[in-house]
Design an enzyme around this catalytic site. Structure first.
Site, PDB file in Angstrom:
ATOM      1  N   LEU A 165       1.031  -0.729   0.301  1.00 51.22           N
ATOM      2  CA  LEU A 165      -0.167   0.290   0.006  1.00 51.22           C
ATOM      3  C   LEU A 165       1.029   1.544  -0.212  1.00 51.22           C
ATOM      4  CD1 LEU A 165      -2.897   1.188   0.260  1.00 51.22           C
ATOM      5  CD2 LEU A 165      -2.600   0.782   2.577  1.00 51.22           C
ATOM      6  N   GLN A 168       2.870   1.869  -3.286  1.00 51.93           N
ATOM      7  CA  GLN A 168       1.206   1.839  -4.265  1.00 51.93           C
ATOM      8  C   GLN A 168       1.121   3.336  -4.033  1.00 51.93           C
ATOM      9  OE1 GLN A 168       0.123   1.195  -7.000  1.00 51.93           O
ATOM     10  NE2 GLN A 168      -1.121   2.884  -7.231  1.00 51.93           N
ATOM     11  N   GLU A 169       1.173   4.654  -2.622  1.00 52.17           N
ATOM     12  CA  GLU A 169       0.256   5.647  -2.616  1.00 52.17           C
ATOM     13  C   GLU A 169       1.926   6.550  -2.630  1.00 52.17           C
ATOM     14  OE1 GLU A 169      -1.181   6.659  -2.087  1.00 52.17           O
ATOM     15  OE2 GLU A 169      -2.988   5.539  -1.035  1.00 52.17           O
ATOM     16  N   SER A 170       3.697   6.111  -2.525  1.00 52.66           N
ATOM     17  CA  SER A 170       4.364   6.860  -2.588  1.00 52.66           C
ATOM     18  C   SER A 170       5.920   6.475  -2.966  1.00 52.66           C
ATOM     19  CB  SER A 170       4.984   7.624  -0.712  1.00 52.66           C
ATOM     20  OG  SER A 170       5.148   6.329  -0.033  1.00 52.66           O
TER      21      SER A 170
END
Length: 279
Positions: A165, A168-170
């Site tokens: 997660l 994917q986010e940063s």
């Protein structure tokens, strides 16, 4: 005696005449500069100041640690440069391991590639060598993937899921801020961070200044979403799109793709131990 050692000592000997003059040119108390004398070796100087040989060579542009010159001035990093990553508040050092890339090291510690290039004498960011010491400003006590795994375990979540997660986010970058103001590794908005601190964690969270707090906020929020929705896929969708938006409008197509990406990255990390392109 090895050929390189004979050459080094011969070179030092022929330069001995300039030592006295250069000694007088060094200001008293200049502890961050060492003037090489006849008979010195880089390993001996490194031991004297408590600095890694590789770091001294790197900091002073020495291609061959066996070849130094009498009269040459060596810049000694503060405190010998021997502080391991996380032992100081402002900077640490990471030793390059087989398979490392500079980009991967930047991601691991939540700093930008440009930040590493700015504080390390690296000419080609695509060429680092095993054993090389990389200065890491603001290094935390644990690396980004380690912090993600630690906080995931604290909430009973799959570490690979939380790492995926965050990737994917940063891309595991603490300095990343989204167009809507989501901050850092877990891309937590200030409003969400404040709510999580008040209602889920029980203390204020510094999502901008603390990588650990940022990750804690994201993990606690994900844990709450999973318990609330009863579905991992719906929880991930709510994490990305917002639980209110999901409740009102359903899951957007781009959110469905986000969820699929996170699950694919989770499976990749579970198999390989690292996210895609980080090898």
């Amino acid at each position: 005696m090895a050929r390189s050692e004979r050459w080094r000592r011969a070179t030092i000997g022929c330069c001995a005449a300039v030592v006295a003059a250069l000694l007088s040119a060094i200001p008293a108390g200049a502890e961050d500069v060492h003037l090489i004398r006849p008979g010195d070796t880089l390993s001996g100087i490194a031991a004297q100041y408590g600095a890694p040989v590789e770091l001294l060579a790197q900091q002073n542009g020495i291609a061959d640690p066996d070849v130094i010159y009498a009269g040459q001035q060596l810049v000694i990093p503060p405190s010998g440069g021997g502080t391991p990553a996380g032992d100081g508040p402002d900077t640490g050092f990471y030793t390059v391991q087989p398979g490392d890339t500079l980009w991967g090291i930047a991601a691991r510690y939540g700093v930008s590639l440009n930040t590493l290039l700015a504080v390390n004498p690296i000419v080609d960011p695509n060429h680092i060598v095993v054993g090389q010491q990389i200065r890491v400003p603001g290094a935390v006590s644990a690396s980004i993937p380690e912090l993600l795994a630690q906080h995931a375990a604290g909430y009973g979540l799959d570490p690979a899921l939380v790492q995926a997660l965050a990737w994917q986010e940063s891309g595991w970058q603490q300095q990343v801020v989204s167009p809507v103001g989501a901050v850092g590794v877990m891309q937590v908005t200030p409003e969400t961070g404040s709510w999580v601190g008040d209602y889920l964690v029980g203390r204020p969270l510094d999502i901008s200044g603390s990588v650990s707090d940022n990750i804690l906020a994201g993990v606690a929020f994900l844990h709450w979403l999973i318990a609330r929705s009863g579905s991992l896929e719906l929880a991930l969708a709510s994490y990305n799109q917002g639980p209110g938006s999901v409740a009102r409008y359903g899951v957007f197509p781009e959110t469905q793709q986000f969820v699929a990406n996170v699950l694919a990255i989770r499976d990749y990390i579970a198999r390989n131990g690292v996210p895609p392109v980080a090898q």
